[in-house]
Design a protein around this motif. Structure first.
Motif, PDB file in Angstrom:
ATOM      1  N   ASP A  42       9.025  10.753 -26.830  1.00  0.00           N
ATOM      2  CA  ASP A  42       8.186  11.538 -27.666  1.00  0.00           C
ATOM      3  C   ASP A  42       9.179  12.137 -28.548  1.00  0.00           C
ATOM      4  OD1 ASP A  42       5.462  12.831 -28.523  1.00  0.00           O
ATOM      5  OD2 ASP A  42       6.859  14.454 -28.103  1.00  0.00           O
ATOM      6  N   THR A  43       8.828  11.655 -30.047  1.00  0.00           N
ATOM      7  CA  THR A  43       9.476  12.584 -30.967  1.00  0.00           C
ATOM      8  C   THR A  43       8.561  13.069 -32.269  1.00  0.00           C
ATOM      9  OG1 THR A  43       9.280  10.491 -32.551  1.00  0.00           O
ATOM     10  CG2 THR A  43      11.240  10.530 -31.113  1.00  0.00           C
ATOM     11  N   PRO A  44       8.975  13.985 -32.947  1.00  0.00           N
ATOM     12  CA  PRO A  44       8.318  14.729 -33.915  1.00  0.00           C
ATOM     13  C   PRO A  44       7.250  13.916 -34.802  1.00  0.00           C
ATOM     14  CG  PRO A  44      10.506  15.557 -33.921  1.00  0.00           C
ATOM     15  CD  PRO A  44      10.347  14.709 -33.049  1.00  0.00           C
ATOM     16  N   ASN A  45       7.547  12.649 -34.699  1.00  0.00           N
ATOM     17  CA  ASN A  45       6.868  11.474 -35.720  1.00  0.00           C
ATOM     18  C   ASN A  45       5.905  10.786 -34.701  1.00  0.00           C
ATOM     19  OD1 ASN A  45       8.240  12.326 -37.982  1.00  0.00           O
ATOM     20  ND2 ASN A  45       9.971  10.983 -37.597  1.00  0.00           N
TER      21      ASN A  45
ATOM     22  N   GLU B 164       7.746   7.015 -17.185  1.00  0.00           N
ATOM     23  CA  GLU B 164       9.160   7.995 -17.729  1.00  0.00           C
ATOM     24  C   GLU B 164       8.741   8.446 -18.944  1.00  0.00           C
ATOM     25  OE1 GLU B 164      12.755   9.714 -16.460  1.00  0.00           O
ATOM     26  OE2 GLU B 164      11.343   8.140 -15.395  1.00  0.00           O
ATOM     27  N   LYS B 165       8.612   9.947 -19.005  1.00  0.00           N
ATOM     28  CA  LYS B 165       8.243  10.302 -20.367  1.00  0.00           C
ATOM     29  C   LYS B 165       9.671  11.419 -20.696  1.00  0.00           C
ATOM     30  CE  LYS B 165       4.428  12.235 -18.822  1.00  0.00           C
ATOM     31  NZ  LYS B 165       3.199  12.771 -18.860  1.00  0.00           N
ATOM     32  N   VAL B 166      10.090  11.114 -21.989  1.00  0.00           N
ATOM     33  CA  VAL B 166      11.162  11.904 -22.482  1.00  0.00           C
ATOM     34  C   VAL B 166      10.714  12.395 -24.144  1.00  0.00           C
ATOM     35  CG1 VAL B 166      13.628  11.706 -23.114  1.00  0.00           C
ATOM     36  CG2 VAL B 166      12.771  10.388 -21.178  1.00  0.00           C
ATOM     37  N   HIS B 167      11.205  13.643 -24.196  1.00  0.00           N
ATOM     38  CA  HIS B 167      11.133  14.126 -25.393  1.00  0.00           C
ATOM     39  C   HIS B 167      12.282  14.604 -26.112  1.00  0.00           C
ATOM     40  CE1 HIS B 167       9.459  16.669 -28.458  1.00  0.00           C
ATOM     41  NE2 HIS B 167      10.143  17.475 -28.354  1.00  0.00           N
ATOM     42  N   THR B 168      12.138  14.315 -27.440  1.00  0.00           N
ATOM     43  CA  THR B 168      13.766  14.505 -28.037  1.00  0.00           C
ATOM     44  C   THR B 168      13.185  15.127 -29.742  1.00  0.00           C
ATOM     45  OG1 THR B 168      15.597  13.675 -29.226  1.00  0.00           O
ATOM     46  CG2 THR B 168      13.665  12.281 -28.916  1.00  0.00           C
ATOM     47  N   GLU B 169      13.967  16.020 -29.790  1.00  0.00           N
ATOM     48  CA  GLU B 169      13.584  16.378 -31.457  1.00  0.00           C
ATOM     49  C   GLU B 169      14.708  15.572 -32.268  1.00  0.00           C
ATOM     50  OE1 GLU B 169      11.607  18.766 -32.652  1.00  0.00           O
ATOM     51  OE2 GLU B 169      10.725  19.152 -30.797  1.00  0.00           O
ATOM     52  N   SER B 170      15.610  15.033 -31.700  1.00  0.00           N
ATOM     53  CA  SER B 170      16.666  13.940 -32.457  1.00  0.00           C
ATOM     54  C   SER B 170      15.707  12.691 -32.890  1.00  0.00           C
ATOM     55  CB  SER B 170      17.713  13.613 -31.498  1.00  0.00           C
ATOM     56  OG  SER B 170      18.220  12.332 -32.186  1.00  0.00           O
ATOM     57  N   GLY B 171      16.158  12.341 -34.178  1.00  0.00           N
ATOM     58  CA  GLY B 171      15.587  10.959 -34.782  1.00  0.00           C
ATOM     59  C   GLY B 171      15.853   9.788 -33.901  1.00  0.00           C
ATOM     60  N   ASN B 172      17.003   9.845 -33.099  1.00  0.00           N
ATOM     61  CA  ASN B 172      17.761   8.583 -32.628  1.00  0.00           C
ATOM     62  C   ASN B 172      16.940   7.969 -31.406  1.00  0.00           C
ATOM     63  OD1 ASN B 172      19.127   6.573 -32.023  1.00  0.00           O
ATOM     64  ND2 ASN B 172      21.183   7.642 -32.050  1.00  0.00           N
TER      65      ASN B 172
ATOM     66  N   THR C 141      10.466  15.147 -19.948  1.00  0.00           N
ATOM     67  CA  THR C 141      12.126  15.258 -19.422  1.00  0.00           C
ATOM     68  C   THR C 141      13.048  15.400 -20.722  1.00  0.00           C
ATOM     69  OG1 THR C 141      11.931  14.432 -17.373  1.00  0.00           O
ATOM     70  CG2 THR C 141      13.946  14.368 -18.450  1.00  0.00           C
ATOM     71  N   THR C 142      13.468  16.399 -21.115  1.00  0.00           N
ATOM     72  CA  THR C 142      14.379  16.298 -22.209  1.00  0.00           C
ATOM     73  C   THR C 142      15.807  15.974 -21.729  1.00  0.00           C
ATOM     74  OG1 THR C 142      13.350  17.986 -23.369  1.00  0.00           O
ATOM     75  CG2 THR C 142      15.309  17.648 -24.001  1.00  0.00           C
ATOM     76  N   PRO C 143      16.632  14.968 -22.224  1.00  0.00           N
ATOM     77  CA  PRO C 143      17.843  14.643 -21.660  1.00  0.00           C
ATOM     78  C   PRO C 143      18.797  15.708 -22.015  1.00  0.00           C
ATOM     79  CG  PRO C 143      17.091  12.845 -23.096  1.00  0.00           C
ATOM     80  CD  PRO C 143      16.023  13.943 -23.297  1.00  0.00           C
ATOM     81  N   ALA C 144      19.794  15.716 -20.947  1.00  0.00           N
ATOM     82  CA  ALA C 144      20.808  17.015 -21.173  1.00  0.00           C
ATOM     83  C   ALA C 144      21.671  16.841 -22.442  1.00  0.00           C
ATOM     84  CB  ALA C 144      21.735  16.749 -19.835  1.00  0.00           C
ATOM     85  N   SER C 145      21.931  15.695 -22.898  1.00  0.00           N
ATOM     86  CA  SER C 145      22.619  15.470 -23.968  1.00  0.00           C
ATOM     87  C   SER C 145      21.792  16.089 -25.195  1.00  0.00           C
ATOM     88  CB  SER C 145      22.943  14.241 -24.481  1.00  0.00           C
ATOM     89  OG  SER C 145      21.761  13.274 -24.558  1.00  0.00           O
ATOM     90  N   LEU C 146      20.700  16.216 -25.340  1.00  0.00           N
ATOM     91  CA  LEU C 146      19.745  16.814 -26.393  1.00  0.00           C
ATOM     92  C   LEU C 146      19.389  18.176 -26.243  1.00  0.00           C
ATOM     93  CD1 LEU C 146      17.691  13.572 -27.016  1.00  0.00           C
ATOM     94  CD2 LEU C 146      19.999  14.465 -27.839  1.00  0.00           C
ATOM     95  N   SER C 147      19.873  18.837 -25.159  1.00  0.00           N
ATOM     96  CA  SER C 147      19.454  20.292 -24.808  1.00  0.00           C
ATOM     97  C   SER C 147      20.585  21.040 -24.125  1.00  0.00           C
ATOM     98  CB  SER C 147      18.128  20.465 -23.886  1.00  0.00           C
ATOM     99  OG  SER C 147      17.707  21.474 -23.550  1.00  0.00           O
ATOM    100  N   SER C 148      20.257  22.423 -24.297  1.00  0.00           N
ATOM    101  CA  SER C 148      21.239  23.211 -23.854  1.00  0.00           C
ATOM    102  C   SER C 148      21.098  23.178 -22.230  1.00  0.00           C
ATOM    103  CB  SER C 148      21.191  24.626 -24.374  1.00  0.00           C
ATOM    104  OG  SER C 148      19.971  25.308 -24.419  1.00  0.00           O
ATOM    105  N   SER C 149      19.784  23.021 -21.935  1.00  0.00           N
ATOM    106  CA  SER C 149      19.356  23.167 -20.560  1.00  0.00           C
ATOM    107  C   SER C 149      19.479  21.928 -19.681  1.00  0.00           C
ATOM    108  CB  SER C 149      18.074  23.746 -20.172  1.00  0.00           C
ATOM    109  OG  SER C 149      17.852  23.713 -18.823  1.00  0.00           O
TER     110      SER C 149
END
Length: 639
Positions: free
Chosen positions: A484-487, A546-554, A506-514
């Motif tokens: 899931d992305t902002p778009n 499996e669901k992953v959320h990211t604010e990154s565009g990648n 789930t937010t990957p650790a590489s994309l979040s401080s937690s």
């Protein structure tokens, strides 16, 4: 360099090559010819004249047969050859990119003119001055830029087949000057001839001629035909147009006379016959032979284009390989591998004998086509033998096991079998679809982990449909991954899908401080519906979402990391036109693909994924072309 006291010497090899080329171009040879001095001053010619052949060239009156590519309408053309003559090459003027044809002082040339001393400061490379050159002059038989470009390409093939030259335009081994004139319909006399230089590729020849035809036609239509003058023009690649370089001198200005420092060139019949007998099978003859084998013109043009590819193909056939199958392997997987690895067919480790052995092993059902592909890539990369790899990896298919599987399918589908026997032959595809995949035939593990990228789009639904109908077995494990992305929900065509308010991603650790899961907006019922569809189609199939959320565009990087983390054997993704663009390499000036923003998912996966990938897209303009011409070691495109 025109040094005082230096005298020219005839290179006997260039005479041999001139005779060889003249014979290959169906010319009449001059058993007596001579050299002449062509007088003119130009900065790349320090001694003030060029040694050439004027009135008695070594070969005249020939022709060249050309097969036009299918994509340009196909067809056969014969272009006349006026003459082939020997001369010496001049130096090379290095022009600036800004259009200035003189630069810093690197080579001063002194010239007395009207008692005044003028110094011309030019950048000149004289390393090739005096090198033997063969010039081929054609008849004015070409009518379009593409015909001229294909004529030049055929000449390149010819000199490479003959071993006369490597024909590399980028090195100056093959150079083309073009003369263009037009005339009103019904007029027999040719119009004023304009020469175009600076053509360093076949596509440049095509575009320059078409531009010049249009330029001259426009002047005719405006009543300005007198402005078409005999001149030399340059082709500017940047602006895609021709510009005036210099006005052309008349023929009398060259003041030809016999070269006093070189003897005449006298040939005898025995010498010519020995060269005639040494000629190889030429491109035109090879194409006709391949046609007689039953190959299509597209296959013929590809195989005969490169003499080394043609030799490899011929050697494979000599080892007993099926003609069409050998052509398909060479044009498909082998050509794609060479392109990806930037290798020639002489540089890969696969031999023609082993390709023939591989084809025979597949045709004889010793191995499946899929296993054959895996063996092929190992042979190209590492070498070895087909039999050795089959024994080492225990890849032999037991024919009796295949017979049991076929009998099982037929017994389970008596109605369809009866229809097939009644003449409904299209059911052959149905029966083939009931057989287990090639992995099981080869004795490899039956359980696989398959990941389908799940998005709220019809392309993603198509990818899942393909996986359920053509890929997944009930023993397999399926991962439905949604990133899931902002778009994700900006597409107006997916607003009918319901979005429950309380879903966790789930937010990957590489994309979040937690490193812990973080709540994210949205949540899509379409995932549950996809899962239910899987359970209905294959009740025993293990499915998890499996669901992953990211604010990154990648998004592509997330998919890649998740596929690696899950140890996925096969990744299936559905995309729109960007998938075609990724494979074809269409790009905008900024570097990203047309229609995409940032990193394109398909391109990223193609370049970085270590597992097998299948791309599923809607049938479109690019799809058929891609299916026929583009093959990747671990990527397949389906429309």
């Amino acid at each position: 360099m025109g040094l005082p006291g230096a005298l020219p010497v005839v290179n006997s090899k260039v005479v041999e090559f001139a005779v060889k080329l003249g014979l290959a171009l169906n010319c009449k040879l001059s058993f007596y010819s001579k050299f002449d001095r062509k007088q003119y001053f130009y900065p790349d010619l320090p001694k003030g004249y060029q040694i050439s052949q004027f009135d008695i060239p070594i070969a005249t009156g020939g022709y060249l047969d050309v097969d036009l590519p299918v994509e340009f309408g196909g067809g056969h053309r014969r272009f006349g050859i006026t003459r082939v003559h020997m001369e010496e090459d001049a130096g090379k003027l290095l022009h600036a990119d800004d259009g200035e044809y003189s630069q810093e002082i690197t080579f001063p040339i002194m010239l007395h003119w009207f008692s005044a001393l003028l110094t011309y400061a030019l950048q000149v490379d004289l390393n090739r001055a005096g090198v033997p050159l063969l010039e081929i002059v054609s008849e004015p038989d070409m009518r379009t830029g593409i015909e001229a470009a294909e004529y030049a390409a055929e000449l390149q093939r010819l000199v490479r087949y003959l071993g006369v030259s490597n024909g590399n335009m980028q090195e100056g081994s093959l150079r083309c000057d073009v003369n263009v004139s037009i005339r009103p319909v019904g007029q027999s006399k040719f119009g004023t001839k304009v020469e175009i230089k600076n053509l360093n590729s076949f596509s440049s020849i095509n575009r320059a001629i078409d531009f010049e035809i249009a330029r001259q036609a426009l002047l005719y239509s405006q009543g300005k035909a007198d402005q078409i003058v005999q001149e030399t023009r340059l082709w500017e690649e940047g602006s895609q147009k021709t510009v005036t370089m210099r006005k052309k001198e008349g023929l009398a200005d060259y003041r030809y006379f016999p070269e006093p420092d070189l003897p005449e060139v006298i040939l005898n019949k025995e010498y010519v016959d020995s060269i005639q007998s040494s000629l190889p099978e030429l491109p035109e003859m090879k194409r006709r032979r391949y046609e007689e084998m039953g190959l299509s013109m597209q296959d013929v043009l590809f195989l005969a284009n490169d003499i080394n590819v043609a030799r490899f193909f011929d050697a494979t056939i000599e080892k007993g390989a099926d003609v069409k199958l050998a052509a398909n392997w060479i044009m498909g997987d082998i050509a794609a591998y060479m392109k990806n690895e930037k290798l020639t067919i002489n540089e890969i480790k696969l031999s023609a004998a082993e390709l023939a052995e591989l084809i025979a092993s597949i045709k004889g059902a010793t191995i499946s086509g899929k296993i054959g592909k895996e063996i092929l890539f190992e042979l190209m990369a590492k070498g070895g033998t087909v039999k050795g790899i089959i024994i080492e990896k225990d890849l032999i298919v037991d024919p009796s096991e295949i017979e049991k599987m076929v009998d099982k399918v037929l017994s389970e589908n008596p109605k369809q079998l009866e229809q097939y026997r009644g003449g409904k032959t299209k059911l052959q595809g149905f029966f083939a679809g009931q057989l287990p995949p090639a992995d099981m035939e080869a004795g490899t593990p039956q359980s696989r982990k398959v990941m389908v990228i799940a998005d709220p789009t019809r392309e993603s639904a198509g990818a899942l449909q393909y996986a359920l109908s053509h890929v997944l077995l009930e023993e397999d494990e399926l991962v439905l991954l949604h990133v899931d992305t902002p778009n994700s929900w900006k597409n107006p065509f997916i607003t009918f899908l319901r979005k429950p308010s309380n879903s966790q991603y789930t937010t990957p650790a590489s994309l979040s401080s937690s490193s812990e899961g973080a709540a994210a907006p949205g949540g899509e019922d379409f995932l549950e519906e996809m899962k239910q569809a899987c359970e209905v189609a294959k009740p025993k199939l293990r499915v998890h979402v499996e669901k992953v959320h990211t604010e990154s565009g990648n998004k592509a990087a997330i998919i890649l990391s998740q596929s690696t983390a899950h140890g996925v054997d096969l990744l299936i993704i559905g995309q729109r036109r960007s998938l075609s663009n990724a494979i074809l390499g269409y790009r905008r000036a900024g570097g990203s693909l047309r229609g995409s923003k940032g990193v394109d998912t398909a391109e990223y996966l193609i370049q970085n994924s270590k597992c097998n990938c299948v791309g599923v897209q809607r049938k479109g303009q690019n799809a058929g072309y891609l299916l026929n011409t583009k093959t990747y070691r671990n990527f397949w495109l389906l429309a």
